[in-house]
Design a protein around this motif. Structure first.
Motif, mmCIF file in Angstrom:
data_model
loop_
_atom_site.group_PDB
_atom_site.id
_atom_site.type_symbol
_atom_site.label_atom_id
_atom_site.label_comp_id
_atom_site.label_asym_id
_atom_site.label_seq_id
_atom_site.Cartn_x
_atom_site.Cartn_y
_atom_site.Cartn_z
ATOM 1 N N VAL A 1 2.024 -5.108 -18.110
ATOM 2 C CA VAL A 1 1.731 -4.788 -16.709
ATOM 3 C C VAL A 1 0.760 -5.813 -16.126
ATOM 4 O O VAL A 1 -0.260 -6.128 -16.733
ATOM 5 C CB VAL A 1 1.153 -3.359 -16.586
ATOM 6 N N VAL A 2 1.123 -6.340 -14.942
ATOM 7 C CA VAL A 2 0.259 -7.292 -14.240
ATOM 8 C C VAL A 2 -0.486 -6.560 -13.111
ATOM 9 O O VAL A 2 -1.696 -6.687 -12.975
ATOM 10 C CB VAL A 2 1.092 -8.454 -13.657
ATOM 11 N N VAL A 3 0.241 -5.833 -12.324
ATOM 12 C CA VAL A 3 -0.346 -5.053 -11.226
ATOM 13 C C VAL A 3 0.361 -3.698 -11.217
ATOM 14 O O VAL A 3 1.585 -3.652 -11.358
ATOM 15 C CB VAL A 3 -0.086 -5.714 -9.847
ATOM 16 N N SER A 4 -0.376 -2.628 -11.072
ATOM 17 C CA SER A 4 0.268 -1.324 -11.073
ATOM 18 C C SER A 4 -0.127 -0.491 -9.869
ATOM 19 O O SER A 4 -1.313 -0.328 -9.567
ATOM 20 C CB SER A 4 -0.097 -0.553 -12.350
ATOM 21 N N GLY A 5 0.851 0.034 -9.173
ATOM 22 C CA GLY A 5 0.603 0.984 -8.095
ATOM 23 C C GLY A 5 0.742 2.403 -8.598
ATOM 24 O O GLY A 5 0.616 3.361 -7.835
ATOM 25 N N ASP A 6 1.034 2.550 -9.879
ATOM 26 C CA ASP A 6 1.240 3.874 -10.474
ATOM 27 C C ASP A 6 0.024 4.211 -11.320
ATOM 28 O O ASP A 6 -0.342 3.442 -12.216
ATOM 29 C CB ASP A 6 2.510 3.858 -11.333
ATOM 30 N N PRO A 7 -0.597 5.366 -11.060
ATOM 31 C CA PRO A 7 -1.839 5.691 -11.775
ATOM 32 C C PRO A 7 -1.638 5.821 -13.288
ATOM 33 O O PRO A 7 -2.617 5.729 -14.037
ATOM 34 C CB PRO A 7 -2.264 7.040 -11.157
ATOM 35 N N GLU A 8 -0.424 6.000 -13.733
ATOM 36 C CA GLU A 8 -0.192 6.154 -15.176
ATOM 37 C C GLU A 8 -0.212 4.830 -15.930
ATOM 38 O O GLU A 8 -0.234 4.811 -17.163
ATOM 39 C CB GLU A 8 1.159 6.825 -15.411
ATOM 40 N N PHE A 9 -0.103 3.737 -15.191
ATOM 41 C CA PHE A 9 -0.048 2.434 -15.847
ATOM 42 C C PHE A 9 -1.219 1.571 -15.408
ATOM 43 O O PHE A 9 -1.577 1.556 -14.228
ATOM 44 C CB PHE A 9 1.265 1.715 -15.503
ATOM 45 N N PRO B 1 0.850 -1.203 0.000
ATOM 46 C CA PRO B 1 0.000 0.000 0.000
ATOM 47 C C PRO B 1 0.878 1.242 0.000
ATOM 48 O O PRO B 1 1.888 1.306 0.700
ATOM 49 C CB PRO B 1 -0.778 -0.113 1.334
ATOM 50 N N GLY B 2 0.521 2.201 -0.830
ATOM 51 C CA GLY B 2 1.287 3.451 -0.884
ATOM 52 C C GLY B 2 2.432 3.427 -1.870
ATOM 53 O O GLY B 2 2.981 4.468 -2.228
ATOM 54 N N SER B 3 2.827 2.244 -2.323
ATOM 55 C CA SER B 3 3.935 2.144 -3.272
ATOM 56 C C SER B 3 3.404 2.372 -4.686
ATOM 57 O O SER B 3 2.271 2.019 -5.003
ATOM 58 C CB SER B 3 4.558 0.749 -3.173
ATOM 59 N N ASN B 4 4.229 2.978 -5.542
ATOM 60 C CA ASN B 4 3.820 3.077 -6.944
ATOM 61 C C ASN B 4 4.640 2.140 -7.835
ATOM 62 O O ASN B 4 4.879 2.405 -8.997
ATOM 63 C CB ASN B 4 3.833 4.519 -7.468
ATOM 64 N N ASP B 5 5.076 1.038 -7.254
ATOM 65 C CA ASP B 5 5.763 0.007 -8.043
ATOM 66 C C ASP B 5 4.807 -0.593 -9.081
ATOM 67 O O ASP B 5 3.584 -0.496 -8.952
ATOM 68 C CB ASP B 5 6.255 -1.126 -7.127
#
Lengths: 345, 345
Positions: free
Chosen positions: B88-96, B36-40
């Motif tokens: 991409v499988v899972v994204s913590g970054d809103p751009e992806f 949570p909180g990561s943009n990995d």
């Protein structure tokens, strides 16, 4: 009217280090008259420039090597063309008059016959005539163009100059200091090192003959790396400089005096360093930058007038001193620009 | 949710030519979840780029060498970062978003966790994904920037490309032909030579393994000299090219595959040639020219659409084939860009 002329020539092509015995002085009689219709100019020489690169013209070259060698080769018995300062004696060219001072490619002689294209009129601008063979001549232009145009220095960059007491190196170092760079020079004696530091304002200098490992030496003098290397010597020093270069470093390949007289001694710089550090190695000749002459000349005259630059000259006397002056250069005898005075002004 | 991941690593630092036994495939379990909180971003790899320069990262370096080596060194047991194409499988970054195609530095693995700065979204533009690792990727950009920007070719100039069937060399040669240059390539087999001449439109090509004297060989292929040398191999070929360069020749130092695995084999080009012929030798990396990407990409896509350029790719299948693909490159096994397919798209 006729005069006795003397000129220096090589007895045979030269390989390895030159010796005085490789040279001889020839005598001839020259008529001080121009053929009718010719626009030749007969000049009496005052000063001759003595430059290490001439050794390359004195070697025998295969046809393929010849293409690479500068200008024309010199054959035994022939007069050796070289930059000089002279005075017009007789002129068939309307642009030149008797007693005009001229400079350009003349020869290691007392008199020579030239054409208007070989020389240009010289305005000494209040400076000694010898300056126009050194600091205000091709050596100065070579230093100026190589340093400013080819290396594009930024203030604060770290500059290494080899053969820093040589005719070009000493000027490069002074330009670099005037440009607010950090400058270290290498030279071949402790006296020269002292001169660089105490008289020419180099930040530091070292005697390469007292170093066994140039790479470590340069690491000591440039703990943060070299941004610009002005190379006058080639071989191991070039390798060591490449090893110590910073990213995007520039190397002006101006001369390789250490290789001129030793065929086998070639630099093998690390190309891995060249690639990853994006190093540029650029060969050049001062004569490529003749269009910069007025910019170079006004900048340098200004420095001279303001005493911001010192002139290192090493003047010998008389045509007969040319062979020893030339040979001595390869032993590092000269300090600064080597000039031979041929006659009184 | 968890998945099994496998990645290629080195067992020890590598010296000399690499062997498959230097590598091993490691297995691990990866949670397909972002803290949570990561943009990995967790990506599943589709294609991995296999490039010779990686060998330089696999050597053990002294601290001073490290500064010169590209990017970071690779330590035994670590994942090996490399360009690739992934989804991409899972994204913590809103751009992806999930299923976005991305390209950039990922690794020789099945899955990896990256950050937005490491990858960018990939629009395939109707081309196969592998093109984006070769002709439309860093190799293409390297060829484009090195040839056009660094060498500044003029129409009709004579261009020599070594390793001309390699990932960068084949593109350089094709750009040079499209620019109306005369192009000769060297390669390591007669099949490659035929490919260069018959399929890629090179004016001529030769098998360097059948030449004993590169200098004479280049003299034969370039009787009027070389204007531009795009160097991918270094060592003796670089020396031979310098000997055959024309005045004001340019050498783009892109790679030295012949030296990567042989420490002692260094080029010692004639600096006398470099000076008198005013040769420029410039090291560079394609990544220095990222600002050229859109110019490069539109030019090259246009050539591709008009069938003016051919794509040389060499694709192996499966993560397990990476060690043999990499090792084979140093034997010249690959023809064109070497890519390993990791998973179905």
């Amino acid at each position: 009217m006729e005069v006795a002329n003397r000129y220096v020539t090589i007895k045979t092509h030269i390989h390895g280090a030159p010796a005085e015995s490789n040279f001889e002085v020839q005598a001839e009689t020259v008529a001080l008259a121009i053929r009718p219709g010719s626009n030749d100019i007969i000049v009496r020489h005052l000063y001759a420039s003595i430059d290490p690169y001439q050794i390359n013209r004195m070697k025998s070259h295969s046809p393929s090597q010849k293409a690479a060698a500068t200008a024309s080769g010199i054959n035994p018995g022939e007069a050796i063309s070289a930059p000089g300062v002279a005075k017009v004696v007789v002129s068939g060219d309307p642009e030149f008059e008797k007693d005009d001072l001229v400079t350009g490619f003349i020869s290691w002689a007392e008199y020579s016959t030239v054409r208007a294209g070989d020389v240009r009129k010289l305005d000494p601008m209040g400076f000694p005539l010898t300056y126009h063979l050194g600091i205000l001549g091709l050596g100065g232009l070579t230093a100026y163009a190589g340093f400013f145009k080819l290396c594009k220095p930024m203030k604060g960059e770290k500059v290494f100059v080899s053969s820093a007491c040589g005719s070009v190196g000493n000027i490069v170092g002074q330009y670099a200091k005037l440009h607010d760079c950090y400058v270290v020079g290498s030279a071949g004696s402790n006296d020269k090192v002292a001169l660089l530091k105490e008289k020419l304002g180099f930040d530091d200098a070292f005697n390469y003959k007292e170093e066994t490992d140039y790479k470590s030496a340069l690491k000591r003098y440039f703990p943060d790396g070299i941004d610009i290397y002005f190379d006058n010597v080639g071989a191991e020093m070039l390798e060591a400089a490449v090893a110590n270069m910073n990213h995007f470093g520039r190397i002006a390949a101006c001369g390789i005096i250490s290789e001129y007289t030793a065929d086998g001694s070639r630099a093998a710089p690390s190309m891995l360093d060249v690639i990853y550090k994006r190093i540029k190695i650029q060969g050049f000749l001062g004569t490529d930058y003749l269009d910069l002459h007025s910019e170079f000349c006004s900048t340098t005259c200004d420095y001279l007038h303001r005493d911001k630059i010192r002139v290192l000259e090493d003047i010998s006397d008389g045509l007969d001193s040319i062979p020893s002056a030339f040979v001595g250069m390869f032993r590092g005898d000269n300090v600064g620009k080597k000039v031979v005075k041929i006659a009184e002004e």
